[in-house]
Design an enzyme around this catalytic site. Structure first.
Site, PDB file in Angstrom:
ATOM      1  N   SER A  98       0.073  -7.038  -5.732  1.00 37.28           N
ATOM      2  CA  SER A  98       0.831  -7.510  -4.574  1.00 37.28           C
ATOM      3  C   SER A  98       1.719  -8.702  -4.956  1.00 37.28           C
ATOM      4  O   SER A  98       2.581  -8.572  -5.824  1.00 37.28           O
ATOM      5  CB  SER A  98      -0.126  -7.838  -3.435  1.00 37.28           C
ATOM      6  OG  SER A  98       0.567  -8.026  -2.226  1.00 37.28           O
ATOM      7  N   ASP A 220      -0.417   2.791   1.185  1.00 39.51           N
ATOM      8  CA  ASP A 220      -0.118   1.359   1.306  1.00 39.51           C
ATOM      9  C   ASP A 220       0.783   1.137   2.516  1.00 39.51           C
ATOM     10  O   ASP A 220       1.930   1.584   2.543  1.00 39.51           O
ATOM     11  CB  ASP A 220       0.563   0.871   0.025  1.00 39.51           C
ATOM     12  CG  ASP A 220       0.645  -0.645  -0.053  1.00 39.51           C
ATOM     13  OD1 ASP A 220       0.660  -1.308   0.994  1.00 39.51           O
ATOM     14  OD2 ASP A 220       0.715  -1.171  -1.185  1.00 39.51           O
ATOM     15  N   HIS A 247      -3.300  -0.640   0.260  1.00 38.31           N
ATOM     16  CA  HIS A 247      -2.792  -1.831  -0.421  1.00 38.31           C
ATOM     17  C   HIS A 247      -3.926  -2.625  -1.062  1.00 38.31           C
ATOM     18  O   HIS A 247      -3.770  -3.184  -2.145  1.00 38.31           O
ATOM     19  CB  HIS A 247      -2.055  -2.707   0.598  1.00 38.31           C
ATOM     20  CG  HIS A 247      -1.421  -3.921   0.014  1.00 38.31           C
ATOM     21  ND1 HIS A 247      -0.178  -3.897  -0.581  1.00 38.31           N
ATOM     22  CD2 HIS A 247      -1.859  -5.205  -0.070  1.00 38.31           C
ATOM     23  CE1 HIS A 247       0.127  -5.107  -1.008  1.00 38.31           C
ATOM     24  NE2 HIS A 247      -0.871  -5.919  -0.718  1.00 38.31           N
TER      25      HIS A 247
END
Length: 276
Positions: A98, A220, A247
């Site tokens: 991320s 995600d 995610h």
């Protein structure tokens, strides 16, 4: 754990990091609201017998103490480089999730002489209006209502199969644990969310020369898969790997993520050995 001074916007950050193992260097960069060890525990354990692992806490996270000002992408990259060098690494693989994927990619672009390879899960090129809207909500909830923030993050970070498998007790227990974590890092989480909103790697990506694996979770909803496709289009010689899950793959299915990261590193090590 070691601490190293890092010049950043507004002063000096006392960057806290974990270092363990032996062998070629691997730097692990965590995502928003996490810590190096918290984000990457299973991978640290799996790779520590053959790599020197460095896992920094970015500004706003864990044991790192920074001046409290907004920080830039260059500040975050500086933490990666400073902790790696302080741990004695001349070159290193960099793995990020991320926000950590963004930082890992930027590190490779800004310091190509240091980075052996990049593995980026759930990264993106530039925060679009939907993402900016999302990250502004994170900033508000992080400072005002960590419990609501925790519940929202669970509903958006976990993949649909995981959410369908949970019962009410599981939802409540996990939400309570995440709330406790977020409640202790309100300001840091909010400032990391602000950094998310400002992401724009467009001008940097052509300068990434290291072999790059972009991992995209099919479910995600925080950084949807089209963002990883765009990363692959703009990074020279990048490769896309699609995996199931959401995610929050490092928490949702750590075995799958560590397997894919280890396979990528093993493939590079094998190719390097053949070149010698």
């Amino acid at each position: 754990m070691p601490v190293v001074d890092v010049p950043v916007s507004g002063g000096t950050s006392k960057a806290h990091y974990l270092v363990t193992g032996s062998g070629p260097g691997v730097v692990l960069v965590h995502g928003t609201g996490a810590t190096g060890e918290g984000n990457w525990g299973p991978l640290i354990e799996a790779l520590g017998d053959r790599y020197t692992i460095v896992a920094p806490d970015l500004p706003g996270s864990g044991g790192t103490r920074d001046p409290g000002a907004p920080f830039t992408l260059h500040d975050l990259v500086a933490h990666v480089v400073a902790t790696a060098r302080d741990a004695g690494l001349d070159r290193f693989h960099v793995v990020g999730h991320s926000l950590g994927a963004v930082v890992a990619t930027a590190t490779a672009a800004l310091h190509p002489d240091l980075v052996t390879s990049v593995t980026a899960h759930a990264g993106w090129v530039r925060s679009d209006p939907q993402m900016v809207f999302q990250f502004e909500l994170w900033q508000h909830l992080a400072r005002t209502d960590p419990a609501a923030m925790a519940r929202m993050m669970l509903l958006t970070a976990m993949g649909k199969d995981t959410l369908r498998a949970w019962d009410r007790t599981t939802f409540e227990q996990v939400a309570a644990a995440v709330t406790e974590l977020l409640d202790g890092a309100r300001d840091g989480l909010a400032r990391q969310a602000a950094a998310n909103a400002d992401v724009d790697l467009t001008g940097l990506l052509p300068h990434v020369t290291a072999p790059t694996l972009v991992i995209s979770s099919s479910d995600d909803r925080i950084v949807p898969p089209h963002h990883q496709h765009e990363l692959v289009d703009l990074i020279p010689h990048a490769r896309l790997l699609r995996v199931p899950g959401g995610h929050g793959l490092p928490a949702e299915n750590p075995e799958l993520l560590l397997t894919k990261v280890a396979e990528h590193l093993d493939r590079l090590d094998l190719a390097h050995a053949h070149d010698k």
